[in-house]
Design a protein around this motif. Structure first.
Motif, PDB file in Angstrom:
ATOM      1  N   LEU A 100      -3.081  61.913  33.549  1.00 40.34           N
ATOM      2  CA  LEU A 100      -2.368  60.837  33.777  1.00 40.34           C
ATOM      3  C   LEU A 100      -2.804  59.850  32.545  1.00 40.34           C
ATOM      4  O   LEU A 100      -2.029  58.998  31.848  1.00 40.34           O
ATOM      5  CB  LEU A 100      -2.895  59.949  34.990  1.00 40.34           C
ATOM      6  N   CYS A 101      -4.145  59.942  31.886  1.00 39.01           N
ATOM      7  CA  CYS A 101      -4.469  59.193  30.808  1.00 39.01           C
ATOM      8  C   CYS A 101      -3.683  59.648  29.553  1.00 39.01           C
ATOM      9  O   CYS A 101      -3.253  58.846  28.899  1.00 39.01           O
ATOM     10  CB  CYS A 101      -6.029  59.185  30.502  1.00 39.01           C
ATOM     11  N   ILE A 108      -4.824  58.784  23.377  1.00 41.32           N
ATOM     12  CA  ILE A 108      -5.633  59.969  23.967  1.00 41.32           C
ATOM     13  C   ILE A 108      -4.780  61.267  23.908  1.00 41.32           C
ATOM     14  O   ILE A 108      -5.435  62.318  23.773  1.00 41.32           O
ATOM     15  CB  ILE A 108      -6.003  59.341  25.499  1.00 41.32           C
ATOM     16  N   ARG A 109      -3.611  61.154  24.147  1.00 40.88           N
ATOM     17  CA  ARG A 109      -2.854  62.522  24.009  1.00 40.88           C
ATOM     18  C   ARG A 109      -2.922  63.056  22.702  1.00 40.88           C
ATOM     19  O   ARG A 109      -3.053  64.489  22.855  1.00 40.88           O
ATOM     20  CB  ARG A 109      -1.459  62.032  24.614  1.00 40.88           C
ATOM     21  N   HIS A 110      -2.750  62.603  21.700  1.00 37.39           N
ATOM     22  CA  HIS A 110      -2.776  63.123  20.488  1.00 37.39           C
ATOM     23  C   HIS A 110      -4.317  63.596  19.904  1.00 37.39           C
ATOM     24  O   HIS A 110      -4.467  64.448  19.501  1.00 37.39           O
ATOM     25  CB  HIS A 110      -2.352  62.175  19.234  1.00 37.39           C
ATOM     26  N   VAL A 162       4.087  62.616  33.682  1.00 40.10           N
ATOM     27  CA  VAL A 162       4.054  61.319  33.277  1.00 40.10           C
ATOM     28  C   VAL A 162       4.985  60.908  32.119  1.00 40.10           C
ATOM     29  O   VAL A 162       5.728  59.957  31.968  1.00 40.10           O
ATOM     30  CB  VAL A 162       2.806  60.984  32.736  1.00 40.10           C
ATOM     31  N   ILE A 163       5.217  62.056  31.051  1.00 40.13           N
ATOM     32  CA  ILE A 163       6.060  61.727  29.817  1.00 40.13           C
ATOM     33  C   ILE A 163       7.414  61.833  30.376  1.00 40.13           C
ATOM     34  O   ILE A 163       8.436  60.958  29.925  1.00 40.13           O
ATOM     35  CB  ILE A 163       5.696  62.591  28.888  1.00 40.13           C
ATOM     36  N   SER A 164       7.646  62.415  31.508  1.00 40.48           N
ATOM     37  CA  SER A 164       9.131  62.616  31.890  1.00 40.48           C
ATOM     38  C   SER A 164       9.653  61.256  32.764  1.00 40.48           C
ATOM     39  O   SER A 164      10.875  60.973  32.868  1.00 40.48           O
ATOM     40  CB  SER A 164       9.385  63.950  32.772  1.00 40.48           C
ATOM     41  N   ASP A 182      -2.188  49.646  38.609  1.00 36.03           N
ATOM     42  CA  ASP A 182      -0.725  49.619  38.961  1.00 36.03           C
ATOM     43  C   ASP A 182      -0.208  50.816  38.411  1.00 36.03           C
ATOM     44  O   ASP A 182       0.518  51.579  38.963  1.00 36.03           O
ATOM     45  CB  ASP A 182      -0.155  48.501  39.118  1.00 36.03           C
ATOM     46  N   PHE A 183      -0.427  50.767  37.080  1.00 33.02           N
ATOM     47  CA  PHE A 183       0.132  51.602  36.170  1.00 33.02           C
ATOM     48  C   PHE A 183      -0.117  53.337  36.513  1.00 33.02           C
ATOM     49  O   PHE A 183       0.675  54.074  36.689  1.00 33.02           O
ATOM     50  CB  PHE A 183      -0.130  51.735  34.725  1.00 33.02           C
ATOM     51  N   PHE A 184      -1.501  53.546  37.000  1.00 33.38           N
ATOM     52  CA  PHE A 184      -1.901  54.502  37.348  1.00 33.38           C
ATOM     53  C   PHE A 184      -1.385  55.192  38.719  1.00 33.38           C
ATOM     54  O   PHE A 184      -0.760  56.138  39.112  1.00 33.38           O
ATOM     55  CB  PHE A 184      -3.469  54.786  37.371  1.00 33.38           C
ATOM     56  N   LEU A 185      -1.608  54.361  39.860  1.00 31.87           N
ATOM     57  CA  LEU A 185      -1.564  54.518  40.836  1.00 31.87           C
ATOM     58  C   LEU A 185       0.322  54.316  41.709  1.00 31.87           C
ATOM     59  O   LEU A 185       0.608  54.855  42.478  1.00 31.87           O
ATOM     60  CB  LEU A 185      -2.211  53.507  42.076  1.00 31.87           C
TER      61      LEU A 185
END
Length: 268
Positions: A100-101, A108-110, A162-164, A182-185
């Motif tokens: 999720l992060c 963080i992804r890169h 998440v990306i989709s 809220d973004f996470f849950l």
């Protein structure tokens, strides 16, 4: 009046047709393993295949009952199930959180993607010597081995889920001042569930493969240990009992995850 009855009759016929199709699917699902066992029994009893290497299923069932009544089988099953569930949770929960992060935050992804992509192709069992050196030969090493094999498919599928997610949902959340929680849950977690659950489904299959190999290499109990010691002593009926148990648990876990998938994402 006749015209009013026709749609009702048509609907009933369609319902019966769907019911018959469902019964046929259920019947075929049950019949296929039973048919395989019957063929195996006939070939083994008739001598067309060597009963020393492929004992008839009835003899395997008899051995299964003997191991069950002696309590030996319960011991191996309990140990293996504990290792599987503990390792599965230890791999799934961090995998979901990190996925999720990574999906929500590009830096963080890169930063982590090269590390994950570099480590993912390495089989967890190849790292077993290092895991044994760090965690010893106790239960922790078995749990960590399973967790490592489950972690990667879960984190990768969660990131993909998440990306989709359509960016419009993220934009609306930002405009309404949604918090990180809220973004996470409320956005990332439910939006990524379909793809995430596919990764979890893959992870449970890998967990079963890993536990058997780990228990063969460095354990004194469990289903994998039962399979290996039975093979070493040429007790092939006991070996087949272990193999069938692993197959059974894989099927049950798959059904449970599919049920969970229907409950969590009924629209899919």
């Amino acid at each position: 009046m006749k015209d009013l009855k026709n749609p009702v009759e048509t609907e009933k016929q369609e319902w019966r047709k769907r019911q018959n199709q469902q019964r046929l699917k259920t019947g075929l699902t049950i019949f296929s393993p039973v048919f395989l066992l019957l063929i195996w029994e006939v070939l083994s009893r008739s001598g067309l295949i060597d009963a020393r290497f492929f004992p008839p299923p009835t003899a395997i069932i008899s051995t299964f009952i003997e191991l069950l009544t002696s309590g030996q089988l319960f011991h191996h099953i309990n140990i293996s199930l504990f290792r599987i569930f503990a390792g599965f949770l230890l791999g799934v929960i961090p995998g979901i959180i990190l996925g999720l992060c990574m999906g929500l935050y590009a830096p963080i992804r890169h930063f982590l993607s090269p590390l994950i992509m570099a480590l993912m192709p390495i089989p967890t069992l190849a790292l077993l010597p290092i895991i044994l050196i760090i965690f010893g030969i106790g239960e922790v090493s078995k749990v960590v081995t399973i967790a490592g094999s489950v972690f990667f498919p879960v984190v990768i599928n969660t990131v993909a889920g998440v990306i989709s997610i359509d960016s419009i949902y993220l934009d609306v959340a930002k405009n309404y001042g949604a918090s990180r929680r809220d973004f996470f849950l409320k956005i990332a977690l439910p939006g990524s569930l379909p793809v995430m659950l596919e990764g979890i489904q893959m992870g449970q299959a890998i967990a079963l493969l890993t536990i058997v190999a780990a228990e063969m290499m460095g354990a004194r109990s469990g289903i994998g240990y039962l399979i290996w010691t039975s093979y070493s002593a040429f007790l092939l009926k006991e070996m087949f009992v272990g193999l069938i148990l692993i197959s059974f648990f894989g099927y049950i876990f798959s059904l449970l995850l599919r049920w969970l998938q229907r409950k969590l994402i009924p629209w899919r």
